[in-house]
Design a protein around this motif. Structure first.
Motif, mmCIF file in Angstrom:
data_model
loop_
_atom_site.group_PDB
_atom_site.id
_atom_site.type_symbol
_atom_site.label_atom_id
_atom_site.label_comp_id
_atom_site.label_asym_id
_atom_site.label_seq_id
_atom_site.Cartn_x
_atom_site.Cartn_y
_atom_site.Cartn_z
ATOM 1 N N LEU A 94 0.853 -1.183 0.000
ATOM 2 C CA LEU A 94 0.000 0.000 0.000
ATOM 3 C C LEU A 94 0.888 1.232 0.000
ATOM 4 N N VAL A 95 0.660 2.110 -0.974
ATOM 5 C CA VAL A 95 1.372 3.385 -1.013
ATOM 6 C C VAL A 95 0.351 4.499 -0.789
ATOM 7 N N ASN A 96 0.399 5.116 0.377
ATOM 8 C CA ASN A 96 -0.485 6.233 0.705
ATOM 9 C C ASN A 96 0.148 7.519 0.185
ATOM 10 N N ASN A 97 -0.149 7.855 -1.056
ATOM 11 C CA ASN A 97 0.466 9.012 -1.694
ATOM 12 C C ASN A 97 -0.483 10.200 -1.829
ATOM 13 N N ALA A 98 -1.781 9.968 -1.892
ATOM 14 C CA ALA A 98 -2.735 11.052 -2.096
ATOM 15 C C ALA A 98 -2.613 12.112 -1.004
ATOM 16 N N ALA A 99 -2.676 13.367 -1.406
ATOM 17 C CA ALA A 99 -2.573 14.472 -0.450
ATOM 18 C C ALA A 99 -3.261 15.705 -1.018
ATOM 19 N N THR A 100 -3.521 16.661 -0.133
ATOM 20 C CA THR A 100 -4.106 17.921 -0.573
ATOM 21 C C THR A 100 -3.480 19.075 0.181
ATOM 22 N N ASN A 101 -3.515 20.241 -0.437
ATOM 23 C CA ASN A 101 -3.054 21.460 0.223
ATOM 24 C C ASN A 101 -3.773 22.656 -0.404
ATOM 25 N N PRO A 102 -4.972 22.968 0.097
ATOM 26 C CA PRO A 102 -5.787 24.026 -0.511
ATOM 27 C C PRO A 102 -5.379 25.448 -0.135
ATOM 28 N N VAL A 103 -4.400 25.595 0.753
ATOM 29 C CA VAL A 103 -4.032 26.943 1.207
ATOM 30 C C VAL A 103 -2.525 27.177 1.112
ATOM 31 N N PHE A 104 -2.146 28.419 0.869
ATOM 32 C CA PHE A 104 -0.749 28.832 0.842
ATOM 33 C C PHE A 104 -0.676 30.190 1.524
ATOM 34 N N GLY A 105 -0.145 30.197 2.741
ATOM 35 C CA GLY A 105 -0.100 31.441 3.488
ATOM 36 C C GLY A 105 0.144 31.191 4.964
ATOM 37 N N PRO A 106 0.223 32.238 5.776
ATOM 38 C CA PRO A 106 0.494 32.103 7.214
ATOM 39 C C PRO A 106 -0.674 31.464 7.955
ATOM 40 N N LEU A 107 -0.381 30.884 9.112
ATOM 41 C CA LEU A 107 -1.402 30.227 9.915
ATOM 42 C C LEU A 107 -2.553 31.165 10.282
ATOM 43 N N LEU A 108 -2.243 32.430 10.503
ATOM 44 C CA LEU A 108 -3.275 33.381 10.904
ATOM 45 C C LEU A 108 -4.347 33.559 9.834
ATOM 46 N N ASP A 109 -4.024 33.196 8.608
ATOM 47 C CA ASP A 109 -4.992 33.327 7.520
ATOM 48 C C ASP A 109 -5.731 32.020 7.225
#
Length: 257
Positions: A94-109
């Motif tokens: 099993l290769v768990n490769n799927a991922a997501t990253n819907p945001v690019f910016g500081p934690l406060l945002d």
């Protein structure tokens, strides 16, 4: 007697399930596993992309199938596992490769919706899929789980705080699974790639300022192509890594030195 070196990486008769495998790193991994003899099960968000990826592997002589699946939906994960078992008889890798990253910016945002989505796909999904696959592997004498994290999981990347956090959690999850499942002959390891030239990371490498900043710090002075993760993937999936579990492997051009 030591097994001949040319047999250590042979995956003939093994079945590998690779998530997020319709393109990029996942497709490169699936293709490499198929070339090493494994029957591969692909999944992604859209059937059209999966069909194209399956055709690519079959055109090169590999055995492949695939269906759409969302890592955050329990019913999709069960359907994916059922499809693998019905088509090829079981799951060994099993290769768990799927991922997501819907945001690019500081934690406060960042908001709760982004947090929940990232954790659902990047951490909860791999855990739930591994739990479904575990008894199947045990029934076949063991298996190998490869989780795909990131160097951001080892050292937070600027403007990618939530993503880095989720990948750190995946590294910890890998170690927990390795500790608990070793007695079942289920090995669990994690890959931490650096910047790879894929559509997923295009926002980074297509920005000349960011690209030059990253490359300037790398001993190898370049970013990687998806195919450069294949060797490590085949190693962790095969008998070549039979005494390797709980390991954190970087493929980063020296970024974390």
């Amino acid at each position: 007697m030591t097994e001949p070196t040319n047999n250590l990486f042979d995956l003939t008769d093994k079945v590998a399930l690779i998530t997020g495998s319709s393109r990029g790193i996942g497709l490169a991994m699936a293709s490499g596993l198929a070339q090493s003899g494994a029957k591969v099960v692909l999944c992604g968000r859209k059937q059209e992309g999966i069909d194209e990826a399956v055709k690519t592997i079959r055109d090169h002589g590999g055995e492949a199938t695939g269906i759409p699946a969302h890592m955050g939906r329990a019913e999709d994960l069960q359907a994916l596992v059922d499809h693998a078992v019905e088509t090829f008889g079981g799951i060994d890798i099993l290769v768990n490769n799927a991922a997501t990253n819907p945001v690019f910016g500081p934690l406060l945002d960042n908001d709760d919706a982004a947090f929940d989505k990232i954790m659902e796909v990047n951490v909860k999904g791999p855990l739930n899929l591994a739990k479904l696959v575990h008894p199947i592997m045990v029934s076949r004498g063991g298996g190998s789980i490869i989780n795909v994290s990131s160097i951001g999981g080892l050292r937070p990347e600027p403007m990618l705080g939530l993503y880095s956090m989720s990948k750190a959690a995946l590294i910890s999850l890998t170690k927990v699974m390795a500790a608990e499942w070793g007695g079942d002959s289920v090995r669990v390891n994690v890959l931490c790639p650096g910047l790879i030239q894929t559509q997923f990371s295009q926002a980074l490498w297509s920005n000349e300022k960011i690209l030059n900043s990253v490359v300037g710090k790398l001993p190898l002075k370049r970013i990687a192509q998806p195919e450069e993760l294949v060797g490590m993937t085949v190693y962790l999936a095969s008998a070549a890594s039979s005494y390797c579990t709980g390991s954190v492997m970087t493929v980063d051009g020296g970024h974390t030195i």
